[in-house]
Design an enzyme around this catalytic site. Structure first.
Site, PDB file in Angstrom:
ATOM      1  N   ARG A 123       1.720  -3.202   4.862  1.00 14.09           N
ATOM      2  CA  ARG A 123       2.626  -2.351   4.962  1.00 14.09           C
ATOM      3  C   ARG A 123       2.456  -1.056   5.619  1.00 14.09           C
ATOM      4  NH1 ARG A 123       5.194  -3.450  -0.927  1.00 14.09           N
ATOM      5  NH2 ARG A 123       5.592  -1.269  -0.871  1.00 14.09           N
ATOM      6  N   LYS A 175       3.426  -5.327  -9.996  1.00 17.36           N
ATOM      7  CA  LYS A 175       4.643  -5.976 -10.206  1.00 17.36           C
ATOM      8  C   LYS A 175       5.122  -7.211  -9.349  1.00 17.36           C
ATOM      9  CE  LYS A 175       6.634  -2.116  -8.876  1.00 17.36           C
ATOM     10  NZ  LYS A 175       5.669  -1.435  -8.498  1.00 17.36           N
ATOM     11  N   ARG A 199      -4.392  -4.136   0.488  1.00 14.27           N
ATOM     12  CA  ARG A 199      -3.269  -5.221   0.171  1.00 14.27           C
ATOM     13  C   ARG A 199      -3.090  -5.785   1.528  1.00 14.27           C
ATOM     14  NH1 ARG A 199       2.086  -4.073  -2.854  1.00 14.27           N
ATOM     15  NH2 ARG A 199       2.117  -2.038  -1.277  1.00 14.27           N
ATOM     16  N   ARG A 238       4.005   8.549  -2.367  1.00 15.37           N
ATOM     17  CA  ARG A 238       4.711   7.522  -3.139  1.00 15.37           C
ATOM     18  C   ARG A 238       4.352   7.930  -4.646  1.00 15.37           C
ATOM     19  NH1 ARG A 238       2.729   2.137  -0.764  1.00 15.37           N
ATOM     20  NH2 ARG A 238       3.781   0.954  -2.444  1.00 15.37           N
TER      21      ARG A 238
HETATM   22  P1  AP5 Z   1       1.047  -5.906  -5.936  1.00 16.51           P
HETATM   23  O1  AP5 Z   1       1.477  -6.912  -6.698  1.00 16.51           O
HETATM   24  O2  AP5 Z   1       1.601  -6.158  -4.521  1.00 16.51           O
HETATM   25  O3  AP5 Z   1       1.749  -4.257  -6.360  1.00 16.51           O
HETATM   26  P2  AP5 Z   1       3.280  -3.753  -6.710  1.00 16.51           P
HETATM   27  O4  AP5 Z   1       3.280  -3.226  -8.131  1.00 16.51           O
HETATM   28  O5  AP5 Z   1       4.343  -4.791  -6.472  1.00 16.51           O
HETATM   29  O6  AP5 Z   1       3.244  -2.829  -5.478  1.00 16.51           O
HETATM   30  P3  AP5 Z   1       4.194  -2.085  -4.508  1.00 16.51           P
HETATM   31  O7  AP5 Z   1       3.514  -1.381  -3.451  1.00 16.51           O
HETATM   32  O8  AP5 Z   1       4.902  -3.334  -3.933  1.00 16.51           O
HETATM   33  O9  AP5 Z   1       5.055  -1.319  -5.411  1.00 16.51           O
HETATM   34  P4  AP5 Z   1       5.993  -0.138  -5.097  1.00 16.51           P
HETATM   35  O10 AP5 Z   1       6.836  -0.140  -6.111  1.00 16.51           O
HETATM   36  O11 AP5 Z   1       5.595   1.052  -4.273  1.00 16.51           O
HETATM   37  O12 AP5 Z   1       6.969  -1.037  -3.369  1.00 16.51           O
HETATM   38  P5  AP5 Z   1       8.197  -1.586  -3.659  1.00 16.51           P
HETATM   39  O13 AP5 Z   1       8.051  -2.667  -2.362  1.00 16.51           O
HETATM   40  O14 AP5 Z   1       8.713  -1.924  -4.876  1.00 16.51           O
HETATM   41  O15 AP5 Z   1      -0.310  -5.513  -5.899  1.00 16.51           O
HETATM   42  C1  AP5 Z   1      -1.075  -4.326  -5.248  1.00 16.51           C
HETATM   43  C2  AP5 Z   1      -2.380  -5.075  -4.636  1.00 16.51           C
HETATM   44  O16 AP5 Z   1      -3.226  -5.413  -5.881  1.00 16.51           O
HETATM   45  C3  AP5 Z   1      -2.216  -6.337  -4.097  1.00 16.51           C
HETATM   46  O17 AP5 Z   1      -3.317  -6.447  -3.036  1.00 16.51           O
HETATM   47  C4  AP5 Z   1      -2.479  -7.611  -5.225  1.00 16.51           C
HETATM   48  O18 AP5 Z   1      -3.463  -8.467  -4.622  1.00 16.51           O
HETATM   49  C5  AP5 Z   1      -3.337  -6.561  -5.825  1.00 16.51           C
HETATM   50  N1  AP5 Z   1      -3.578  -6.783  -7.382  1.00 16.51           N
HETATM   51  C6  AP5 Z   1      -2.527  -7.188  -8.323  1.00 16.51           C
HETATM   52  N2  AP5 Z   1      -2.718  -7.440  -9.340  1.00 16.51           N
HETATM   53  C7  AP5 Z   1      -4.259  -7.335  -9.554  1.00 16.51           C
HETATM   54  C8  AP5 Z   1      -5.077  -7.455 -10.639  1.00 16.51           C
HETATM   55  N3  AP5 Z   1      -4.837  -7.620 -11.993  1.00 16.51           N
HETATM   56  N4  AP5 Z   1      -6.405  -6.922 -10.218  1.00 16.51           N
HETATM   57  C9  AP5 Z   1      -6.959  -6.694  -9.069  1.00 16.51           C
HETATM   58  N5  AP5 Z   1      -6.058  -6.637  -7.954  1.00 16.51           N
HETATM   59  C10 AP5 Z   1      -4.634  -7.103  -8.242  1.00 16.51           C
HETATM   60  O19 AP5 Z   1       8.989  -0.209  -2.993  1.00 16.51           O
HETATM   61  C11 AP5 Z   1       8.922   0.078  -1.458  1.00 16.51           C
HETATM   62  C12 AP5 Z   1       9.680   1.384  -1.265  1.00 16.51           C
HETATM   63  O20 AP5 Z   1      11.129   0.768  -1.109  1.00 16.51           O
HETATM   64  C13 AP5 Z   1       9.543   2.427  -2.291  1.00 16.51           C
HETATM   65  O21 AP5 Z   1       8.439   3.453  -1.840  1.00 16.51           O
HETATM   66  C14 AP5 Z   1      10.880   2.898  -2.216  1.00 16.51           C
HETATM   67  O22 AP5 Z   1      11.027   3.870  -0.999  1.00 16.51           O
HETATM   68  C15 AP5 Z   1      12.044   1.812  -1.655  1.00 16.51           C
HETATM   69  N6  AP5 Z   1      12.474   1.104  -3.045  1.00 16.51           N
HETATM   70  C16 AP5 Z   1      12.353   0.097  -3.606  1.00 16.51           C
HETATM   71  N7  AP5 Z   1      12.799  -0.123  -4.823  1.00 16.51           N
HETATM   72  C17 AP5 Z   1      13.577   0.983  -4.935  1.00 16.51           C
HETATM   73  C18 AP5 Z   1      14.560   1.452  -5.968  1.00 16.51           C
HETATM   74  N8  AP5 Z   1      14.845   0.763  -6.848  1.00 16.51           N
HETATM   75  N9  AP5 Z   1      14.983   2.734  -5.945  1.00 16.51           N
HETATM   76  C19 AP5 Z   1      14.573   3.837  -4.889  1.00 16.51           C
HETATM   77  N10 AP5 Z   1      13.743   3.240  -3.911  1.00 16.51           N
HETATM   78  C20 AP5 Z   1      13.339   2.079  -3.996  1.00 16.51           C
HETATM   79 MG    MG Z   2       5.679  -5.089  -4.697  1.00 18.07          MG
END
Ligand code: AP5
Ligand code: MG
Length: 226
Positions: free
Chosen positions: A161, A14, A128, A172
């Protein structure tokens, strides 16, 4: 105001895609996880509360998330449009977003679902690295930085992270996939869901998303389908 929502499991890509699309389309990238990590670093009340949930791999309670995003939508840098990354994550969040956008005369133009199987998510999160300045994501194997440990874009230091530790990744995935399917269902019902294969290369995923945005399928609502 254009509004795109990125939907996908932890590690689906994402953040990677939202950053690229925001740049290409001239929209503001708003990532709820980045906002929480910033609040944790600054030690604000929201940060202190969010940290308790993030450390366990759990979702932060809806009211906290909704208030934070609602406030950000009012800032001038969101006026042209936004790509929301990591929000909404539950059905109540999706419903609140609809109401918040309706108050501003807007709506979700497309919900972009990036689908990736669970084994691949674990591989992506364990390799990552993220930059300190802006959260730009890298990966040991699939997207290494030009200089190890340094962000290509802003030169800041790369770090891993806390919630990418294997046991937190498992938590998660166990806790967050179910509510994500409710969000997918919400946008499918509205006829704005676009699903792309997230196992392709980063570039191919971007191309698929840009094609879907340029040629949206005509929404089919339930009364028409009946
Ligand atoms: P990356 O693009 O970083 O993936 P992502 O989908 O952004 O993953 P996140 O871990 O950020 O998602 P998340 O939803 O768990 O975390 P968030 O920060 O939102 O890609 C991942 C890796 O893969 C990278 O190394 C990248 O280089 C690689 N990659 C990408 N695309 C690729 C491809 N096509 N091929 C190969 N490699 C690839 O949330 C963190 C925490 O915050 C949550 O756990 C929760 O506690 C809280 N939180 C955040 N938002 C909310 C909400 N709306 N409601 C409640 N709690 C929330
Ligand atoms: Mg993210």
């Amino acid at each position: 105001m254009k509004v795109y929502v990125m939907v996908g499991a932890p590690g689906a890509g994402k953040g990677t895609q939202a950053a690229i699309l925001a740049e290409r389309l001239g929209l503001r990238h708003l990532a709820s996880g980045d906002l929480f990590r910033e609040a944790v670093r600054s030690g604000t009340p929201v940060g202190l509360e969010a940290k308790r949930y993030m450390d366990r791999g759990a979702l932060v309670p809806d009211p906290v998330v909704i208030a934070m995003i609602d406030e950000r939508l009012d800032r001038s840098d969101a006026a042209a449009g936004v790509i929301l990354d990591g929000f909404p994550r539950t059905r109540p969040q999706a419903e609140s977003l609809d109401a918040a956008l309706a108050r501003r005369g807007a709506q979700v133009d497309a919900a972009l679902y990036v689908g990736v199987p669970e084994e691949e998510l674990v591989r992506r999160l364990s390799g990552r690295w993220i930059c300190r300045a802006a959260g730009h994501p890298y990966h040991d194997v699939s997207r290494p930085p030009r200089v190890p440990g340094i962000c290509d874009i802003d030169g800041s230091e790369l770090y891993q992270r806390d919630d990418d530790r294997p046991e937190t990744v498992r938590a998660r995935l166990a806790q967050q996939l179910e509510p994500m399917y409710d969000v997918i269902d919400h946008y499918t019902t509205q006829g704005v869901l676009v699903a792309v294969d997230g196992t392709q290369s980063i570039d191919d995923v971007t191309q698929a998303l840009l094609r879907a945005i340029a040629h949206p399928a005509r929404p089919v609502n339930r009364s028409e389908a009946a």
